[in-house]
Design a protein around this motif. Structure first.
Motif, PDB file in Angstrom:
ATOM      1  N   PHE A 282      30.392  22.778  33.681  1.00 40.12           N
ATOM      2  CA  PHE A 282      29.090  23.192  33.179  1.00 40.12           C
ATOM      3  C   PHE A 282      29.273  23.940  31.861  1.00 40.12           C
ATOM      4  O   PHE A 282      30.378  24.325  31.498  1.00 40.12           O
ATOM      5  CB  PHE A 282      28.389  24.146  34.167  1.00 40.12           C
ATOM      6  CG  PHE A 282      28.157  23.590  35.539  1.00 40.12           C
ATOM      7  CD1 PHE A 282      26.966  22.953  35.863  1.00 40.12           C
ATOM      8  CD2 PHE A 282      29.125  23.730  36.524  1.00 40.12           C
ATOM      9  CE1 PHE A 282      26.743  22.459  37.139  1.00 40.12           C
ATOM     10  CE2 PHE A 282      28.911  23.241  37.806  1.00 40.12           C
ATOM     11  CZ  PHE A 282      27.726  22.599  38.112  1.00 40.12           C
ATOM     12  N   SER A 283      28.156  24.180  31.200  1.00 40.54           N
ATOM     13  CA  SER A 283      28.120  25.105  30.080  1.00 40.54           C
ATOM     14  C   SER A 283      27.518  26.417  30.571  1.00 40.54           C
ATOM     15  O   SER A 283      26.638  26.410  31.434  1.00 40.54           O
ATOM     16  CB  SER A 283      27.255  24.546  28.951  1.00 40.54           C
ATOM     17  OG  SER A 283      26.973  25.566  27.999  1.00 40.54           O
TER      18      SER A 283
ATOM     19  N   SER B 166      28.831  29.068  22.470  1.00 44.38           N
ATOM     20  CA  SER B 166      27.887  27.959  22.477  1.00 44.38           C
ATOM     21  C   SER B 166      28.347  26.905  23.477  1.00 44.38           C
ATOM     22  O   SER B 166      29.458  26.974  24.019  1.00 44.38           O
ATOM     23  CB  SER B 166      27.796  27.326  21.085  1.00 44.38           C
ATOM     24  OG  SER B 166      29.026  26.689  20.750  1.00 44.38           O
ATOM     25  N   THR B 167      27.498  25.908  23.689  1.00 41.90           N
ATOM     26  CA  THR B 167      27.856  24.784  24.562  1.00 41.90           C
ATOM     27  C   THR B 167      29.110  24.085  24.068  1.00 41.90           C
ATOM     28  O   THR B 167      29.920  23.600  24.862  1.00 41.90           O
ATOM     29  CB  THR B 167      26.688  23.785  24.621  1.00 41.90           C
ATOM     30  OG1 THR B 167      25.540  24.449  25.168  1.00 41.90           O
ATOM     31  CG2 THR B 167      27.029  22.592  25.501  1.00 41.90           C
TER      32      THR B 167
ATOM     33  N   THR C 265      33.715  17.511  29.047  1.00 45.01           N
ATOM     34  CA  THR C 265      32.517  17.880  28.310  1.00 45.01           C
ATOM     35  C   THR C 265      31.523  16.733  28.351  1.00 45.01           C
ATOM     36  O   THR C 265      31.899  15.576  28.122  1.00 45.01           O
ATOM     37  CB  THR C 265      32.871  18.206  26.839  1.00 45.01           C
ATOM     38  OG1 THR C 265      33.843  19.253  26.809  1.00 45.01           O
ATOM     39  CG2 THR C 265      31.637  18.640  26.065  1.00 45.01           C
TER      40      THR C 265
ATOM     41  N   PHE D  16      25.537  28.030  28.963  1.00 38.88           N
ATOM     42  CA  PHE D  16      24.261  28.145  28.270  1.00 38.88           C
ATOM     43  C   PHE D  16      23.337  26.996  28.667  1.00 38.88           C
ATOM     44  O   PHE D  16      23.766  25.851  28.811  1.00 38.88           O
ATOM     45  CB  PHE D  16      24.497  28.138  26.758  1.00 38.88           C
ATOM     46  CG  PHE D  16      25.534  29.132  26.322  1.00 38.88           C
ATOM     47  CD1 PHE D  16      25.230  30.474  26.204  1.00 38.88           C
ATOM     48  CD2 PHE D  16      26.832  28.720  26.055  1.00 38.88           C
ATOM     49  CE1 PHE D  16      26.195  31.389  25.821  1.00 38.88           C
ATOM     50  CE2 PHE D  16      27.802  29.619  25.666  1.00 38.88           C
ATOM     51  CZ  PHE D  16      27.487  30.965  25.558  1.00 38.88           C
ATOM     52  N   GLY D  17      22.060  27.305  28.832  1.00 39.37           N
ATOM     53  CA  GLY D  17      21.091  26.283  29.174  1.00 39.37           C
ATOM     54  C   GLY D  17      21.070  25.984  30.660  1.00 39.37           C
ATOM     55  O   GLY D  17      21.797  26.575  31.460  1.00 39.37           O
TER      56      GLY D  17
ATOM     57  N   ALA E  64      24.362  20.022  30.757  1.00 37.81           N
ATOM     58  CA  ALA E  64      25.640  19.649  30.143  1.00 37.81           C
ATOM     59  C   ALA E  64      26.744  19.592  31.185  1.00 37.81           C
ATOM     60  O   ALA E  64      27.888  19.907  30.899  1.00 37.81           O
ATOM     61  CB  ALA E  64      25.997  20.646  29.046  1.00 37.81           C
ATOM     62  N   ASP E  65      26.392  19.191  32.426  1.00 37.10           N
ATOM     63  CA  ASP E  65      27.409  19.141  33.477  1.00 37.10           C
ATOM     64  C   ASP E  65      28.172  17.819  33.426  1.00 37.10           C
ATOM     65  O   ASP E  65      27.729  16.839  32.824  1.00 37.10           O
ATOM     66  CB  ASP E  65      26.781  19.342  34.854  1.00 37.10           C
ATOM     67  CG  ASP E  65      25.852  18.194  35.253  1.00 37.10           C
ATOM     68  OD1 ASP E  65      25.236  17.589  34.357  1.00 37.10           O
ATOM     69  OD2 ASP E  65      25.758  17.896  36.445  1.00 37.10           O
TER      70      ASP E  65
ATOM     71  N   ARG F 215      33.217  26.419  28.350  1.00 40.90           N
ATOM     72  CA  ARG F 215      33.059  25.534  29.498  1.00 40.90           C
ATOM     73  C   ARG F 215      33.393  26.290  30.778  1.00 40.90           C
ATOM     74  O   ARG F 215      34.237  27.177  30.808  1.00 40.90           O
ATOM     75  CB  ARG F 215      33.978  24.310  29.400  1.00 40.90           C
ATOM     76  CG  ARG F 215      33.748  23.418  28.214  1.00 40.90           C
ATOM     77  CD  ARG F 215      32.374  22.818  28.179  1.00 40.90           C
ATOM     78  NE  ARG F 215      32.129  21.891  29.285  1.00 40.90           N
ATOM     79  CZ  ARG F 215      30.913  21.424  29.610  1.00 40.90           C
ATOM     80  NH1 ARG F 215      29.860  21.823  28.940  1.00 40.90           N
ATOM     81  NH2 ARG F 215      30.783  20.567  30.595  1.00 40.90           N
TER      82      ARG F 215
END
Length: 735
Positions: free
Chosen positions: A640-641, A613-614, A705, A643-644, A649-650, A618
């Protein structure tokens, strides 16, 4: 006068000798009224500490972990059950799922890590490899209650044997329970004896067995060697029914680098241009032990390290870590690609340097030397040649079955008359095989300057080899990546999963000259939603020479990365592209000429047992050519993640921006020239600054994060923190 009875730790007198085992060949039949276990209680382990110095029992609660009594490992169990975390002080082995120790069923393993409880006689013990033939027992969820009957099992003494060879069982009646223990009495004269410590105390309900407690202490009435006047069968069991969350949190952690086996994370930092003994750019590696336990310097002038320091060796240009000899201590894989072998310049070789209780080089086994023409397998069948650069890239890990492996890039290797076509060596199980584009199924053709093996990576399931010099059509140095699995084919080679380049239909973009697709690669395994195990992999592929068009302007060598998922079946799927942003997207930063975004990449799964998951995974991408304002080549990192959307989520990291890198941007400092993730930190290298020595920064995961709290950063720099004030490319590599 009534004689006082002493409640003794049952491990206290579980002393074993090779002789006693031989003499006690008669099968066990009873423990003061107990019975042989037969095929029941397969999750029970027989534990031997040292050279048969001490014996006890344990319980398999996870494929890789036992629960057992801490007193089994205590220096003096009578004085207390406290034991240090980390590698056991004595070599310790376990046999799991073998009710009759003269048989071959079940599994034999080495215990390589201890994680003790401080509130009771309980310790988690990690095995060197998972056990797949025995089903672990689940922990109970409610405390033992007065009057309840619980079964117990162990390999300890019986009524008439010192060291029996069969698992035996008995029944306890629970007298009472408190927060951490249960008082018990053996039923029908059964009692726990010396050697039963850590054995399971089991509740059965509806045909299902759960682990309620562990055997801890006993009066040992009726046990072999106990005074005949002692007849009490009472004892104390250590409760585990309330430890499920603790067990899951410990067994689910990612492994740490721990060269001295104390349970605290260490870090190895390469400085391949450092002067050693007057030899310029001979290279060295500095070790910083966690917990304030000091530093160490590793170089080729040490009498236990192969070779000798010479000008231009660049010792430590590449690094990887793995417990290669499976003793619990992390071992360091060092690439020395510029090493001259005989008269062959830059032929290169690789050394595995072994950890020990005092750090690298302090154990009985010092190193394994890997050099073409030496040893076994494909490495022995090859020859060191000028410009091979063996060890230009190295990766290491364990398979899903726990077997250690190495992957060594040799990008300068000539295949026949084709110069610098490149290859890689896969080392596993005491031998090695070569991987290159002249092997059946390996994608691409053998061409000069392909540089197959310039980058390598892998996880428990898959491997990837970068071929950044690969020509795609007429596009020179466009680049490609070859994918493999650890399952060996009929030739003993890792199974080819496939290959990809930027002209592959599902991959965005197009192959162009100088893209250098595959110049960097990083991989982490993870569990997809709905799966029971972590059999999928996320692969990050860097293409730092990629030109990007931003707002109608061509940005040469701006760079980009792509994400690929590889499933358990070997099917790979393109996910998305990552690059610095434009003025009208949500990705932080702007792609600019010379950024070389994705010259370095890293990926981590901080919770490998959980669904990816996010919050658990990472990606870090280095852009060492990034200009910060007017400061050219200052460097930056974006996280980044997997996912997505890329910008969802950068997080952007640059020197002095408040995320923890405590210096101002400097011209040519090239922040992000090296990247390394652990489950707790992102290590960011700046080998060209802020001084002439270089530096490395350890940023807590929260700092990298999106929305995470900024926590203090650890700066490693020569001249501070016990590190000598010398060096020339400190932070070039870190593991």
């Amino acid at each position: 006068m009534q004689r006082a009875m002493t409640l003794r730790s049952s491990v206290l007198v579980a002393a074993l000798t090779a002789g006693s085992i031989v003499l006690a060949a008669t099968p066990a039949s009873s423990v003061a009224g107990g019975t042989a276990a037969g095929t029941a209680h397969a999750y029970t382990a027989e534990i031997t500490v040292g050279d048969h110095d001490r014996g006890c029992s344990g319980t398999l609660v996870d494929a890789e972990w036992l629960l057992t009594a801490a007193s089994c490992f205590a220096e003096d169990p009578a004085a207390g059950t406290a034991v240090p975390a980390g590698v056991p002080r004595q070599r310790t082995t376990a046999v799991i799922g073998r009710a009759d120790l003269t048989g071959t069923q079940g599994a034999e393993r080495r215990i390589v890590e201890l994680v003790p409880r401080t509130d009771r006689d309980v310790v988690l013990a990690r095995l060197n490899r998972p056990v797949t033939a025995v089903t672990p027992i689940a922990l109970a969820t409610t405390a033992p209650t007065a009057g309840e009957e619980l079964a117990f099992a162990g390999y300890g003494r019986t009524q008439d044997e010192w060291a029996p060879l069969k698992l035996h069982t008995g029944t306890y009646t629970v007298d009472s329970a408190d927060g951490t223990t249960a008082a018990v009495t053996g039923k029908d004269g059964a009692a726990a004896c010396a050697g039963d410590s850590g054995g399971p105390v089991v509740r059965s309900s509806g045909g299902t067995a759960t682990l309620a407690a562990l055997v801890s202490r006993s009066f040992q009435g009726g046990c072999f060697g106990t005074d005949e006047t002692v007849t009490a069968t009472g004892g104390v069991a250590a409760r585990v029914d309330d430890l499920t969350s603790w067990v899951e949190s410990q067994t689910g952690k990612a492994r740490i680098t721990d060269f001295n086996g104390d349970g605290v994370e260490d870090i190895a930092i390469g400085d391949p241009k450092a002067t050693v003994g007057g030899h310029v750019a001979a290279g060295l590696v500095r070790i910083v032990h966690g917990g304030g336990k000091g530093t160490a310097e590793i170089n080729q002038d040490l009498d236990w390290v192969p070779g000798g320091a010479e000008d231009g060796d660049w010792f430590g240009e590449s690094l990887a870590t793995v417990d290669y000899n499976e003793d619990g201590y992390t071992d360091l894989v060092v690439g020395i690609p510029a090493e001259d072998v005989g008269s062959e310049g830059n032929a290169g070789f690789v050394d595995v340097l072994y950890g020990g209780s005092g750090g690298l080089g302090t154990g009985t086994q010092k190193y394994t030397h890997l050099e073409q023409g030496v040893g076994s397998g494909a490495i022995a069948g090859s020859a060191s040649e000028a410009g091979d650069r063996m060890g230009h890239s190295v990766a290491a890990g364990t398979t899903a079955a726990g077997e250690p492996w190495l992957l060594i890039g040799v990008p300068g290797e000539a295949l026949g008359a084709v110069k610098a076509a490149g290859m890689a060596f896969y080392v596993r199980g005491g031998t090695s095989v070569s991987l290159h584009q002249d092997k059946p199924g390996v994608p691409g053709g053998v061409e000069a300057d392909d540089a197959f093996g310039s980058s390598v990576t892998g996880d428990a399931h898959h491997l990837a080899v970068g071929v950044p010099g690969e020509a795609i059509g007429t596009n020179k140095e466009s680049g490609a990546v070859a994918l493999f699995g650890h399952t060996l084919d009929a030739q003993g080679m890792p199974t080819v999963v496939g290959g990809l380049d930027q002209d592959t239909e599902s991959v965005s973009g197009a192959a162009e000259p100088g893209d250098e697709f595959g110049a960097s690669v990083a991989m982490a395994d993870y569990r997809v939603s709905g799966a029971s195990q972590d059999r999928a992999s996320v692969l990050v592929i860097g293409s730092p020479g990629e030109d990007l068009t931003v707002d109608g302007s061509d940005r040469v060598d701006a760079g980009r990365a792509i994400l690929v998922r590889i499933d358990a079946s070997g099917t790979w799927t393109y996910l998305r592209s990552l690059n610095s942003g434009t003025n009208d997207d949500d990705v932080t930063g702007t792609a600019e000429t010379g950024d070389r975004f994705a010259e370095t990449v890293a990926v981590v799964n901080t919770a490998p047992r959980q669904v990816g998951s996010t919050g658990t995974m990472r990606i870090a991408v280095g852009a060492p050519g990034e200009a910060i304002g007017t400061v050219a080549g200052a460097g930056a990192v974006t996280t980044f993640s997997p996912f997505g959307a890329a910008g969802a989520a950068d997080r952007w990291l640059e020197a002095g921006d408040g995320d923890g890198i405590p210096v101002s941007p400097g011209t040519g400092h090239h922040l992000g020239r090296s990247l390394h993730f652990t489950s707790t930190h992102l290590y960011v290298g700046m080998p060209y600054g802020p001084s002439a020595h270089g530096a490395l920064y350890a940023l807590p995961i929260s700092n990298v994060t999106a929305g995470g709290v900024i926590a203090p950063v650890t700066a490693y720099e020569p001249g501070t923190g016990g590190l000598p004030a010398n060096g020339a490319r400190f932070g070039w590599a870190a593991r």
